[in-house]
Design an enzyme around this catalytic site. Structure first.
Site, mmCIF file in Angstrom:
data_model
loop_
_atom_site.group_PDB
_atom_site.id
_atom_site.type_symbol
_atom_site.label_atom_id
_atom_site.label_comp_id
_atom_site.label_asym_id
_atom_site.label_seq_id
_atom_site.Cartn_x
_atom_site.Cartn_y
_atom_site.Cartn_z
ATOM 1 N N HIS A 103 0.867 -1.190 0.000
ATOM 2 C CA HIS A 103 0.000 0.000 0.000
ATOM 3 C C HIS A 103 0.901 1.237 0.000
ATOM 4 O O HIS A 103 1.306 1.729 1.054
ATOM 5 C CB HIS A 103 -0.916 -0.031 1.232
ATOM 6 C CG HIS A 103 -1.927 1.071 1.282
ATOM 7 N ND1 HIS A 103 -3.065 1.017 2.051
ATOM 8 C CD2 HIS A 103 -1.985 2.273 0.657
ATOM 9 C CE1 HIS A 103 -3.773 2.124 1.907
ATOM 10 N NE2 HIS A 103 -3.114 2.922 1.058
ATOM 11 N N GLU A 126 -11.082 3.834 6.273
ATOM 12 C CA GLU A 126 -10.024 4.758 6.720
ATOM 13 C C GLU A 126 -10.727 5.902 7.468
ATOM 14 O O GLU A 126 -10.528 6.097 8.656
ATOM 15 C CB GLU A 126 -9.235 5.273 5.507
ATOM 16 C CG GLU A 126 -8.126 6.269 5.844
ATOM 17 C CD GLU A 126 -7.462 6.855 4.594
ATOM 18 O OE1 GLU A 126 -8.055 6.764 3.494
ATOM 19 O OE2 GLU A 126 -6.351 7.424 4.717
ATOM 20 N N ASP A 172 1.762 4.013 2.767
ATOM 21 C CA ASP A 172 0.732 4.832 2.105
ATOM 22 C C ASP A 172 1.344 5.934 1.231
ATOM 23 O O ASP A 172 1.420 5.775 0.010
ATOM 24 C CB ASP A 172 -0.235 5.418 3.141
ATOM 25 C CG ASP A 172 -1.615 5.703 2.572
ATOM 26 O OD1 ASP A 172 -1.845 5.398 1.391
ATOM 27 O OD2 ASP A 172 -2.476 6.214 3.316
ATOM 28 N N ASP A 173 1.718 7.060 1.842
ATOM 29 C CA ASP A 173 2.315 8.187 1.101
ATOM 30 C C ASP A 173 3.533 8.661 1.892
ATOM 31 O O ASP A 173 3.452 9.672 2.608
ATOM 32 C CB ASP A 173 1.291 9.320 0.957
ATOM 33 C CG ASP A 173 0.045 8.873 0.199
ATOM 34 O OD1 ASP A 173 0.102 8.758 -1.032
ATOM 35 O OD2 ASP A 173 -0.977 8.611 0.862
HETATM 36 N N1 HPA Z 1 -6.681 7.412 1.256
HETATM 37 C C1 HPA Z 1 -7.362 7.616 0.133
HETATM 38 N N2 HPA Z 1 -6.786 7.963 -0.995
HETATM 39 C C2 HPA Z 1 -5.472 8.126 -1.022
HETATM 40 C C3 HPA Z 1 -4.713 7.955 0.111
HETATM 41 C C4 HPA Z 1 -5.340 7.562 1.311
HETATM 42 O O1 HPA Z 1 -4.732 7.388 2.374
HETATM 43 N N3 HPA Z 1 -3.426 8.203 -0.257
HETATM 44 C C5 HPA Z 1 -3.430 8.524 -1.552
HETATM 45 N N4 HPA Z 1 -4.666 8.486 -2.026
HETATM 46 ZN ZN ZN Z 2 -3.694 4.792 0.340
#
Ligand code: HPA
Ligand code: ZN
Length: 345
Positions: A16, A199, A277-278
């Site tokens: 992810h 989330e 994630d990012d």
């Molecule tokens: N959630 C939803 N969309 C996303 C995320 C996230 O954490 N990161 C990049 N796009």
């Molecule tokens: Zn994500």
């Protein structure tokens, strides 16, 4: 061996991670200059200071805007290669990368530039470092299902090079059901399917992703803890959750890592995995996420090795590669705990 050393050498998969979320500030500024893209910041410090978010939408506004520095194939190559170099240094043997075609094609960037850049970097990383990778195209859930279907068609020349499709972006108010036909079409074409759910959205979105979209993994999935029957069902199915504790902290989904449901779900028998994630926006790569969990929950080496095993169990890789990776995790664990056990005897 310290927890830092154990995590550093622990073989793992990352499942992810958004390519667009891995542009480090120095590369971001270089790309903006290279492409003549006007941005609001002029130093890395200013950029890092801007990375404070009140919620998912607040982050997405900056994240989609930041995509503007990615213009040519070389840009997509550079960001993907930089992430994979960093992942390799974190003992990531295999990574499955999200990318969002709509964030680029909607700005007039040809899809071929995105695909050539990302795929070229993945090939280079495999040749130079031995790290394998797969690609998952994410549809933005604030857009329509028709747009998601158009994205699927536009990617037709690259279908053989894609692992699957996912769903990301603004969750609340955009339930999985909105994309039922899109997911059905992806599945019919033989693609793996995953979705961000739970989330910021409710447990019902996690259930809908599993039951209606028939996903093979849930991205995040935190909210499932609110529905005990759902947790049991996810455990029974060994449904993987690709969890991202530092992301959740930065987007104020949780107030501290200790609050994160990861350990509760691991103990309940779910196939929990740890991911970044990012990473450039959330201030931590995959090993930082493992270590944050280790510290918050006092995870043992066995727990950490289980998380790594889960990452390979959940990865879309051939069984042979999976078994080889399990063996590497077990070897690392044996090397780390061996002397301790001997000392106790
Ligand atoms: N959630 C939803 N969309 C996303 C995320 C996230 O954490 N990161 C990049 N796009
Ligand atoms: Zn994500």
């Amino acid at each position: 061996m310290t927890p830092e050393q154990f995590v550093a050498g622990l073989p793992k998969a990352e499942l992810h991670m958004h390519v667009e979320g891995s542009i480090e500030p120095d590369l971001f500024l270089r790309l903006a200059r290279r492409n003549g893209v006007a941005i609001r910041w002029s130093t890395e410090e200013e950029l890092r200071a801007a990375y404070r978010f009140s919620d998912l939408q607040d982050f997405l506004d900056l994240y989609y805007d930041g995509c503007r520095v990615l213009v040519r194939a070389q840009d997509f190559h550079d960001v993907t290669r930089a992430y994979m170099r960093r992942a390799h240094a974190d003992s990531v043997l295999h990574c499955e990368l999200f990318f969002g075609p709509q964030g680029h094609t909607s700005r007039g960037v040809p899809i071929a530039a995105v695909m050539d850049g990302v795929l070229g970097a993945m090939e280079e990383a495999r040749a130079q470092d031995g790290i394998t990778g797969g690609l998952i195209a994410v549809a933005q859930r604030h857009r329509s299902e028709e747009e998601a279907l158009a994205m699927l068609d536009e990617l037709a020349p690259w279908h053989e090079r894609l692992l699957g499709f996912g769903l990301g972006g603004a969750e609340v108010g955009n339930p999985p059901a909105k994309f039922a036909r899109f997911f059905e079409r992806c599945r019919t074409l033989g693609f793996k399917v995953v979705a961000h759910a739970g989330e910021e959205g409710p447990a019902a979105y996690v259930r809908e992703s599993v039951e209606l979209l028939q996903v093979q993994r849930v991205d995040h999935g935190n909210a499932c803890v609110d529905d005990a029957a759902l947790v049991s069902e996810l455990a029974r199915r060994r449904m993987p959750l690709t969890m991202c504790p530092l992301s959740n902290l930065k987007l104020q989904v949780i107030d501290s890592v200790a609050e994160h449901p990861l350990k509760r779900l691991l103990d309940a028998g779910l196939c929990v995995t740890v991911n970044s994630d990012d990473p450039s926006y959330f201030g931590g790569y995959v090993n930082d996420n493992y270590l944050a969990c280790q510290q918050a929950f006092g995870l043992s080496r066995q727990d950490l090795a289980q998380l790594a095993r889960n990452s390979f169990e959940a990865a879309f890789i051939p069984q042979e590669q999976r078994l080889a990776a399990f063996a590497q995790v077990d070897d690392w664990l044996a090397r780390a705990v061996g002397p301790e056990l001997e000392a106790k005897e």
